[in-house]
Motif scaffolding. Structure first.
Motif, PDB file in Angstrom:
ATOM      1  N   MET A  12       0.850  -1.174   0.000  1.00 22.50           N
ATOM      2  CA  MET A  12       0.000   0.000   0.000  1.00 22.50           C
ATOM      3  C   MET A  12       0.896   1.238   0.000  1.00 22.50           C
ATOM      4  O   MET A  12       1.848   1.314   0.751  1.00 22.50           O
ATOM      5  N   VAL A  13       0.567   2.191  -0.833  1.00 19.69           N
ATOM      6  CA  VAL A  13       1.349   3.412  -0.985  1.00 19.69           C
ATOM      7  C   VAL A  13       0.527   4.611  -0.529  1.00 19.69           C
ATOM      8  O   VAL A  13      -0.653   4.724  -0.871  1.00 19.69           O
ATOM      9  N   LEU A  14       1.145   5.479   0.244  1.00 21.64           N
ATOM     10  CA  LEU A  14       0.628   6.816   0.482  1.00 21.64           C
ATOM     11  C   LEU A  14       1.520   7.752  -0.318  1.00 21.64           C
ATOM     12  O   LEU A  14       2.751   7.720  -0.168  1.00 21.64           O
ATOM     13  N   LEU A  15       0.922   8.534  -1.187  1.00 23.25           N
ATOM     14  CA  LEU A  15       1.673   9.438  -2.035  1.00 23.25           C
ATOM     15  C   LEU A  15       1.078  10.830  -1.902  1.00 23.25           C
ATOM     16  O   LEU A  15      -0.119  11.022  -2.132  1.00 23.25           O
ATOM     17  N   GLU A  16       1.901  11.769  -1.478  1.00 20.81           N
ATOM     18  CA  GLU A  16       1.453  13.151  -1.364  1.00 20.81           C
ATOM     19  C   GLU A  16       2.105  13.947  -2.488  1.00 20.81           C
ATOM     20  O   GLU A  16       3.314  13.854  -2.698  1.00 20.81           O
ATOM     21  N   PHE A  17       1.292  14.704  -3.227  1.00 25.89           N
ATOM     22  CA  PHE A  17       1.872  15.513  -4.275  1.00 25.89           C
ATOM     23  C   PHE A  17       1.109  16.818  -4.457  1.00 25.89           C
ATOM     24  O   PHE A  17      -0.047  16.949  -4.074  1.00 25.89           O
ATOM     25  N   MET A  19       6.473   9.854  -1.098  1.00 24.30           N
ATOM     26  CA  MET A  19       5.736   8.595  -1.080  1.00 24.30           C
ATOM     27  C   MET A  19       6.245   7.713   0.045  1.00 24.30           C
ATOM     28  O   MET A  19       7.427   7.716   0.374  1.00 24.30           O
ATOM     29  N   ASP A  20       5.315   6.955   0.615  1.00 29.88           N
ATOM     30  CA  ASP A  20       5.642   5.987   1.657  1.00 29.88           C
ATOM     31  C   ASP A  20       4.982   4.669   1.273  1.00 29.88           C
ATOM     32  O   ASP A  20       3.766   4.610   1.094  1.00 29.88           O
ATOM     33  N   TYR A  21       5.787   3.627   1.132  1.00 30.30           N
ATOM     34  CA  TYR A  21       5.269   2.290   0.820  1.00 30.30           C
ATOM     35  C   TYR A  21       5.355   1.430   2.068  1.00 30.30           C
ATOM     36  O   TYR A  21       6.348   1.463   2.799  1.00 30.30           O
ATOM     37  N   ARG A  22       4.316   0.653   2.285  1.00 28.30           N
ATOM     38  CA  ARG A  22       4.339  -0.345   3.355  1.00 28.30           C
ATOM     39  C   ARG A  22       3.587  -1.565   2.855  1.00 28.30           C
ATOM     40  O   ARG A  22       2.465  -1.446   2.353  1.00 28.30           O
ATOM     41  N   ALA A  23       4.208  -2.723   2.984  1.00 34.02           N
ATOM     42  CA  ALA A  23       3.576  -3.960   2.517  1.00 34.02           C
ATOM     43  C   ALA A  23       2.252  -4.171   3.231  1.00 34.02           C
ATOM     44  O   ALA A  23       2.108  -3.843   4.408  1.00 34.02           O
ATOM     45  N   GLY A  24       1.286  -4.689   2.508  1.00 33.65           N
ATOM     46  CA  GLY A  24      -0.029  -4.952   3.067  1.00 33.65           C
ATOM     47  C   GLY A  24      -1.094  -4.196   2.311  1.00 33.65           C
ATOM     48  O   GLY A  24      -0.813  -3.432   1.391  1.00 33.65           O
ATOM     49  N   THR A  25      -2.317  -4.419   2.720  1.00 31.62           N
ATOM     50  CA  THR A  25      -3.436  -3.792   2.018  1.00 31.62           C
ATOM     51  C   THR A  25      -4.291  -2.914   2.921  1.00 31.62           C
ATOM     52  O   THR A  25      -5.270  -2.345   2.465  1.00 31.62           O
ATOM     53  N   ALA A  26      -3.928  -2.816   4.196  1.00 28.93           N
ATOM     54  CA  ALA A  26      -4.745  -2.039   5.126  1.00 28.93           C
ATOM     55  C   ALA A  26      -4.607  -0.542   4.836  1.00 28.93           C
ATOM     56  O   ALA A  26      -3.525  -0.056   4.523  1.00 28.93           O
ATOM     57  N   LEU A  85      -2.772  10.567  -2.001  1.00 26.94           N
ATOM     58  CA  LEU A  85      -3.411   9.431  -2.653  1.00 26.94           C
ATOM     59  C   LEU A  85      -3.045   8.169  -1.892  1.00 26.94           C
ATOM     60  O   LEU A  85      -1.940   8.052  -1.360  1.00 26.94           O
ATOM     61  N   GLU A  86      -3.955   7.191  -1.891  1.00 30.04           N
ATOM     62  CA  GLU A  86      -3.682   5.905  -1.257  1.00 30.04           C
ATOM     63  C   GLU A  86      -4.095   4.787  -2.196  1.00 30.04           C
ATOM     64  O   GLU A  86      -5.203   4.792  -2.730  1.00 30.04           O
ATOM     65  N   GLY A  87      -3.193   3.845  -2.422  1.00 28.95           N
ATOM     66  CA  GLY A  87      -3.492   2.708  -3.285  1.00 28.95           C
ATOM     67  C   GLY A  87      -2.219   1.960  -3.617  1.00 28.95           C
ATOM     68  O   GLY A  87      -1.171   2.170  -2.988  1.00 28.95           O
TER      69      GLY A  87
END
Length: 102
Positions: free
Chosen positions: A1-6, A75-82, A44-46
């Motif tokens: 799951m990625v959180l991306l701020e732009f 951007m911040d990536y963290r494994a998983g889908t939560a 954005l989250e996805g």
């Protein structure tokens, strides 16, 4: 799951950029990707591919009539889908024992 701020805008268009920002937000809103608008950008989250597609779509929407496009992206990536868009805020509020004004 990625959180991306732009934040993206055409810096050569002067001070009134809200029409360009509105064009970008329309693309984001129609994308189906979970997002949160802030005064300084959009989060954005996805999946990586989903959020990068949205960023690319926003860029291509400005490209035809903007000779310059500026963008700040983190951007911040963290494994998983939560979902972490709200859970990160909730965790801080739990530590404080109160709700923050967000």
């Amino acid at each position: 799951m990625v959180l991306l701020e732009f934040a993206m805008n055409p810096p050569d268009r002067g001070d009134g950029l809200s029409a360009y920002v509105a064009r970008i937000l329309d693309i984001i809103d129609r994308s189906g990707v979970t997002y949160r608008l802030t005064p300084m950008g959009t989060i954005l989250e996805g999946s990586f591919d989903e959020v990068m597609r949205v960023v690319g779509d926003c860029f291509h929407a400005l490209e035809p009539d903007c000779e310059r496009i500026g963008m700040n992206l983190k951007m911040d990536y963290r494994a998983g889908t939560a979902s972490r868009l709200q859970s990160k805020v909730d965790a801080v509020q739990r530590h404080l024992g109160r709700t923050l004004q967000t």
